[in-house]
Scaffold this motif. Structure first.
Motif, mmCIF file in Angstrom:
data_model
loop_
_atom_site.group_PDB
_atom_site.id
_atom_site.type_symbol
_atom_site.label_atom_id
_atom_site.label_comp_id
_atom_site.label_asym_id
_atom_site.label_seq_id
_atom_site.Cartn_x
_atom_site.Cartn_y
_atom_site.Cartn_z
ATOM 1 N N SER A 84 0.978 -1.289 0.112
ATOM 2 C CA SER A 84 -0.094 -0.003 0.036
ATOM 3 C C SER A 84 0.793 1.224 0.159
ATOM 4 O O SER A 84 2.036 1.039 0.012
ATOM 5 N N LEU A 85 0.408 2.476 0.066
ATOM 6 C CA LEU A 85 1.049 3.648 -0.029
ATOM 7 C C LEU A 85 1.870 3.685 1.319
ATOM 8 O O LEU A 85 2.993 4.471 1.643
ATOM 9 N N LEU A 86 1.471 3.013 2.122
ATOM 10 C CA LEU A 86 2.231 2.954 3.513
ATOM 11 C C LEU A 86 3.109 1.761 3.797
ATOM 12 O O LEU A 86 3.986 1.937 4.735
ATOM 13 N N SER A 87 2.943 0.878 2.880
ATOM 14 C CA SER A 87 3.956 -0.292 2.837
ATOM 15 C C SER A 87 4.587 -0.508 1.603
ATOM 16 O O SER A 87 3.768 -1.284 0.777
ATOM 17 N N ARG A 88 5.611 -0.051 1.314
ATOM 18 C CA ARG A 88 6.099 0.051 -0.065
ATOM 19 C C ARG A 88 7.407 -0.955 0.023
ATOM 20 O O ARG A 88 8.185 -0.380 -0.983
ATOM 21 N N ALA A 89 7.928 -1.493 0.906
ATOM 22 C CA ALA A 89 9.124 -2.107 0.927
ATOM 23 C C ALA A 89 9.489 -3.040 -0.328
ATOM 24 O O ALA A 89 10.370 -3.231 -0.508
ATOM 25 N N VAL A 90 8.121 -3.513 -0.596
ATOM 26 C CA VAL A 90 8.167 -4.513 -1.889
ATOM 27 C C VAL A 90 8.902 -3.791 -3.295
ATOM 28 O O VAL A 90 9.513 -4.571 -3.866
ATOM 29 N N GLU A 91 8.615 -2.729 -3.159
ATOM 30 C CA GLU A 91 9.179 -2.034 -4.348
ATOM 31 C C GLU A 91 10.795 -2.068 -4.765
ATOM 32 O O GLU A 91 11.138 -1.940 -5.822
ATOM 33 N N ALA A 92 11.440 -1.784 -3.772
ATOM 34 C CA ALA A 92 12.828 -2.098 -3.719
ATOM 35 C C ALA A 92 13.515 -3.381 -4.422
ATOM 36 O O ALA A 92 14.296 -3.417 -5.441
ATOM 37 N N GLU A 93 13.041 -4.447 -4.049
ATOM 38 C CA GLU A 93 13.680 -5.770 -4.373
ATOM 39 C C GLU A 93 12.849 -6.726 -4.978
ATOM 40 O O GLU A 93 12.729 -7.521 -5.918
ATOM 41 N N VAL A 94 11.483 -6.805 -4.226
ATOM 42 C CA VAL A 94 10.461 -8.050 -4.395
ATOM 43 C C VAL A 94 9.686 -7.796 -5.556
ATOM 44 O O VAL A 94 9.605 -8.555 -6.655
ATOM 45 N N LEU A 95 9.345 -6.387 -6.159
ATOM 46 C CA LEU A 95 8.887 -6.146 -7.248
ATOM 47 C C LEU A 95 9.660 -6.304 -8.328
ATOM 48 O O LEU A 95 9.152 -7.239 -9.235
ATOM 49 N N PRO A 96 10.945 -6.137 -8.431
ATOM 50 C CA PRO A 96 11.658 -6.449 -9.504
ATOM 51 C C PRO A 96 12.042 -8.125 -9.613
ATOM 52 O O PRO A 96 11.895 -8.531 -10.789
ATOM 53 N N GLU A 168 2.058 11.846 -9.110
ATOM 54 C CA GLU A 168 3.039 12.750 -8.478
ATOM 55 C C GLU A 168 2.251 13.503 -7.185
ATOM 56 O O GLU A 168 2.664 13.620 -6.282
ATOM 57 N N GLU A 169 1.043 13.464 -7.276
ATOM 58 C CA GLU A 169 0.333 14.255 -6.130
ATOM 59 C C GLU A 169 0.169 13.091 -5.201
ATOM 60 O O GLU A 169 0.283 13.764 -3.845
ATOM 61 N N ILE A 170 0.002 12.148 -5.260
ATOM 62 C CA ILE A 170 -0.169 10.942 -4.319
ATOM 63 C C ILE A 170 1.251 10.780 -3.654
ATOM 64 O O ILE A 170 1.349 10.609 -2.598
ATOM 65 N N GLU A 171 2.252 10.728 -4.594
ATOM 66 C CA GLU A 171 3.580 10.600 -4.050
ATOM 67 C C GLU A 171 3.928 11.350 -3.176
ATOM 68 O O GLU A 171 4.615 11.578 -2.004
ATOM 69 N N ALA A 172 3.534 12.757 -3.375
ATOM 70 C CA ALA A 172 3.784 14.126 -2.484
ATOM 71 C C ALA A 172 3.138 13.947 -1.296
ATOM 72 O O ALA A 172 3.692 14.543 -0.300
ATOM 73 N N ALA A 173 1.781 13.424 -1.253
ATOM 74 C CA ALA A 173 1.252 13.425 -0.079
ATOM 75 C C ALA A 173 1.404 12.475 0.824
ATOM 76 O O ALA A 173 1.682 12.561 2.065
ATOM 77 N N VAL A 174 1.912 11.127 0.289
ATOM 78 C CA VAL A 174 2.486 9.793 1.140
ATOM 79 C C VAL A 174 3.454 9.471 0.410
ATOM 80 O O VAL A 174 3.564 8.550 0.021
ATOM 81 N N PRO A 175 4.865 10.119 0.758
ATOM 82 C CA PRO A 175 5.773 9.579 0.014
ATOM 83 C C PRO A 175 6.518 8.558 0.785
ATOM 84 O O PRO A 175 5.961 8.142 1.777
ATOM 85 N N LYS A 176 7.180 7.569 -0.088
ATOM 86 C CA LYS A 176 7.916 6.289 0.581
ATOM 87 C C LYS A 176 8.577 6.563 1.764
ATOM 88 O O LYS A 176 9.263 7.677 1.877
ATOM 89 N N GLY A 177 8.321 5.735 2.789
ATOM 90 C CA GLY A 177 8.993 5.855 3.993
ATOM 91 C C GLY A 177 8.324 6.653 5.084
ATOM 92 O O GLY A 177 8.747 6.907 6.141
ATOM 93 N N THR A 178 6.877 7.048 4.650
ATOM 94 C CA THR A 178 6.121 7.867 5.388
ATOM 95 C C THR A 178 5.748 7.226 6.750
ATOM 96 O O THR A 178 5.770 7.869 7.849
#
Length: 203
Positions: A84-96, A168-178
């Protein structure tokens, strides 16, 4: 027959009997036993596939290295994991890792387990989320504020077509690591990784 594989087969037999079916589409171990090599777990499921009891192999809440090892043992069709926007750890290694092998993602907790939908109310004694560090008293207020302050953004956009500038608006509102706090209690989820600090000191 190794005891673990015997347990897997016994659980399968009980499940099929309870469901009243002769096979299941996907066998996805809910949580892996870290003391058992992933190759042994996948091997036990492959035996069930060969016997006609299971069609496909899935995984749940594992890291990229485990995904690759499992897929090398037998093709994996999907990984179930919190995203989710609050749980984005998967983006670094898992999704690739999933993309390189053509493995699907079944996301759970897509609205932050209530923090992004406005459905979480603090103080409920029977709420299992109370045990999660992300919902602790010192973290929950921050996480709820940064995810919309309880305005229920998950509902706010219902039926609204996204525009080109929305990401971009969503990323600004809830950036990675929030988010503050691990996804799950560390003692009961030792070395989970992927959004939880590990007991062995790894991120």
């Amino acid at each position: 027959m190794p005891a673990y594989q015997d347990d897997v087969r016994r659980s399968r037999s009980y499940s099929l009997a309870r469901l009243g079916v002769d096979h299941v589409d996907i066998h996805r171990p809910a949580r892996l036993d870290r003391s058992v090599p992933i190759e042994d777990t996948i091997g036990a499921i492959k035996d069930m596939i060969d016997a006609g009891y299971v069609r496909f192999v899935g995984l749940s809440e594992v890291d990229a290295q485990t995904v690759r090892r499992a897929h090398a043992a037998h093709p994996v069709v999907d990984l179930q994991i919190e995203y989710s926007l609050l749980s984005r750890a998967v983006e670094a290694e898992v999704l690739p890792a999933l993309r390189e092998s053509g493995i699907g993602l079944t996301a759970h907790g897509v609205l932050g387990r209530g923090l992004l939908s406005g459905n979480w109310v603090p103080g409920r004694a029977d709420d299992p989320r109370n045990h999660a560090p992300r919902f602790s008293a010192e973290n929950a207020s921050h996480n709820q504020t940064r995810s919309g302050g309880g305005v229920a953004p998950g509902r706010r956009w219902e039926g609204v077509e996204p525009s080109a500038g929305d990401p971009e608006e969503i990323e600004a509102a809830v950036p990675k690591g929030t988010a503050r706090g691990d996804r799950y209690p560390r003692r009961s989820w030792a070395n989970l990784g992927v959004g939880n600090r590990r007991l062995d000191g790894q991120p």
